[in-house]
Design a protein around this motif. Structure first.
Motif, short mmCIF file in Angstrom:
data_model
loop_
_atom_site.label_atom_id
_atom_site.label_comp_id
_atom_site.label_asym_id
_atom_site.label_seq_id
_atom_site.Cartn_x
_atom_site.Cartn_y
_atom_site.Cartn_z
N LEU A 1 16.81 -3.03 -8.27
CA LEU A 1 16.39 -2.09 -9.43
C LEU A 1 15.16 -1.33 -8.75
N ASP A 2 15.20 -0.04 -8.79
CA ASP A 2 13.95 0.57 -8.04
C ASP A 2 13.67 1.47 -9.51
N GLU A 3 13.66 1.10 -10.77
CA GLU A 3 13.19 1.98 -11.65
C GLU A 3 12.59 0.92 -12.90
N SER A 4 11.37 1.02 -13.04
CA SER A 4 10.53 0.25 -13.71
C SER A 4 11.39 -0.03 -15.03
N PHE A 5 11.56 0.97 -15.84
CA PHE A 5 12.55 0.61 -17.10
C PHE A 5 13.74 -0.31 -16.85
N SER B 1 15.39 3.83 -0.56
CA SER B 1 14.54 4.86 0.05
C SER B 1 13.74 6.02 -0.55
N LYS B 2 13.68 5.69 -2.19
CA LYS B 2 12.95 6.70 -2.88
C LYS B 2 11.53 6.42 -2.79
N GLY B 3 11.19 5.18 -2.27
CA GLY B 3 9.76 4.94 -1.68
C GLY B 3 8.86 5.00 -3.17
N THR B 4 9.53 4.44 -4.17
CA THR B 4 8.41 4.19 -5.41
C THR B 4 8.36 2.70 -5.81
N VAL B 5 7.19 2.45 -6.31
CA VAL B 5 7.28 0.97 -6.87
C VAL B 5 7.25 0.93 -8.31
N PRO B 6 7.94 -0.04 -8.88
CA PRO B 6 8.13 -1.35 -8.43
C PRO B 6 9.57 -1.19 -7.71
N VAL B 7 9.93 -2.31 -6.98
CA VAL B 7 11.39 -2.30 -6.52
C VAL B 7 11.64 -3.77 -6.78
N LEU C 1 0.97 -1.14 0.05
CA LEU C 1 -0.13 -0.02 0.06
C LEU C 1 0.88 1.24 -0.05
N LEU C 2 0.71 2.07 -1.07
CA LEU C 2 1.75 3.31 -1.02
C LEU C 2 1.41 4.30 0.02
N LYS C 3 0.18 4.14 0.69
CA LYS C 3 0.04 5.15 1.97
C LYS C 3 0.58 4.33 3.15
N ASP C 4 1.08 3.16 3.14
CA ASP C 4 1.68 2.55 4.09
C ASP C 4 2.77 1.81 3.76
N LYS C 5 3.75 2.27 3.47
CA LYS C 5 5.14 1.21 2.66
C LYS C 5 5.73 0.50 3.90
N PRO C 6 5.99 -0.86 3.58
CA PRO C 6 6.76 -1.61 4.44
C PRO C 6 8.11 -1.20 4.94
N1 LIG Z 1 10.08 6.56 -12.39
C1 LIG Z 1 9.97 5.41 -11.78
C2 LIG Z 1 8.49 6.08 -11.08
C3 LIG Z 1 7.82 5.18 -10.16
C4 LIG Z 1 6.45 5.64 -9.58
O1 LIG Z 1 6.41 6.83 -9.43
N2 LIG Z 1 5.65 4.94 -9.12
C5 LIG Z 1 4.50 5.50 -8.15
C6 LIG Z 1 3.43 4.33 -8.31
S1 LIG Z 1 2.78 4.12 -10.00
C7 LIG Z 1 5.00 5.38 -6.65
O2 LIG Z 1 5.42 4.49 -6.28
N3 LIG Z 1 4.56 6.64 -6.06
C8 LIG Z 1 5.09 6.57 -4.73
C9 LIG Z 1 3.97 7.12 -3.89
O3 LIG Z 1 2.58 7.36 -4.66
O4 LIG Z 1 4.08 7.15 -2.60
C10 LIG Z 1 9.69 4.11 -12.34
O5 LIG Z 1 9.25 4.07 -13.31
O6 LIG Z 1 9.85 3.02 -11.46
#
Ligand SMILES: N[C@@H](CCC(=O)N[C@@H](CS)C(=O)NCC(=O)O)C(=O)O
Length: 191
Positions: free
Chosen positions: A44-48, A29-35, A16-21
């Motif tokens: 690897l923490d960039e989807s590309f 630490s950048k807190g975005t998915v996917p990881v 859950l993005l509002k409750d990241k483990p």
């Molecule tokens: N450039 C990054 C962008 C990842 C990204 O921003 N993912 C969004 C969800 S689609 C996210 O995790 N946002 C963090 C948040 O909402 O707290 C990637 O492609 O991996």
């Protein structure tokens, strides 16, 4: 989709993005998915990057078109940068504008986003996919964002002048690969 296509087995942890483990934030630490976390701790923490790594493992239908690398990177940068910004303003217009007068109208952000759609429509008027007659990594990286754009106002999209784009999008949305990865999973909790 790239991982599934490449036949890479992963342990999928829905978050859950509002409750990241904490374990996710410890890995990235950048807190975005996917990881993507490897057994040796590499991350690897960039989807590309995840997509490119997956295709390096297996790419039976040649999604990775080396000779079009520059064009692919350009399209994906446009998508992830400018287009994504306009898309977020369009999609989350209420959220961005609540309580304050918005800088621009929802139509303004949609028109900005449409510049990307126009470029994609032009490509798809020439060939079935963005880089030619076959699917490439660019199609897979970009269509989920066109899906988001389309569903922000489905009636508007359905009536919009992008016939090739609509067919292209529908093809992915109906594909077994897409449907198989859209299955819902229970949320992961560290404990
Ligand atoms: N450039 C990054 C962008 C990842 C990204 O921003 N993912 C969004 C969800 S689609 C996210 O995790 N946002 C963090 C948040 O909402 O707290 C990637 O492609 O991996």
């Amino acid at each position: 989709m790239a991982l599934r296509y490449a036949g890479v087995q992963v342990e999928l942890r829905e978050v859950l993005l509002k409750d990241k483990p904490a374990s996710m934030l410890a890995a990235s630490s950048k807190g975005t998915v996917p990881v993507l976390i490897f057994p040796d701790g590499e991350v690897l923490d960039e989807s590309f990057d995840v997509m490119r790594w997956a295709l390096a493992q297996s790419d039976t239908d040649h999604w990775w078109l080396k000779e079009f690398e520059a064009e692919i990177n350009e399209l994906i940068q446009w998508n992830d940068g400018e287009f994504k910004q306009h898309l977020d303003h369009y999609k989350y217009f209420e959220r961005y504008s609540s309580g304050k007068s918005p800088e621009h109208s929802v139509e303004f952000y949609r028109a900005q986003a449409e510049e990307f759609l126009i470029a994609l429509e032009q490509r798809l008027s020439v060939e079935r996919y963005l880089l030619g007659k076959d699917i490439s990594i660019a199609d897979i990286a970009i269509f989920p964002f066109i899906r988001q754009f389309a569903f922000a106002d489905k009636n508007w999209f359905d009536a919009s002048p992008y016939p090739k784009l609509k067919i292209w999008l529908a093809g992915f949305l109906e594909s077994d690969l897409f449907l198989s990865v859209m299955e819902k999973h229970p949320v992961w909790h560290d404990e």
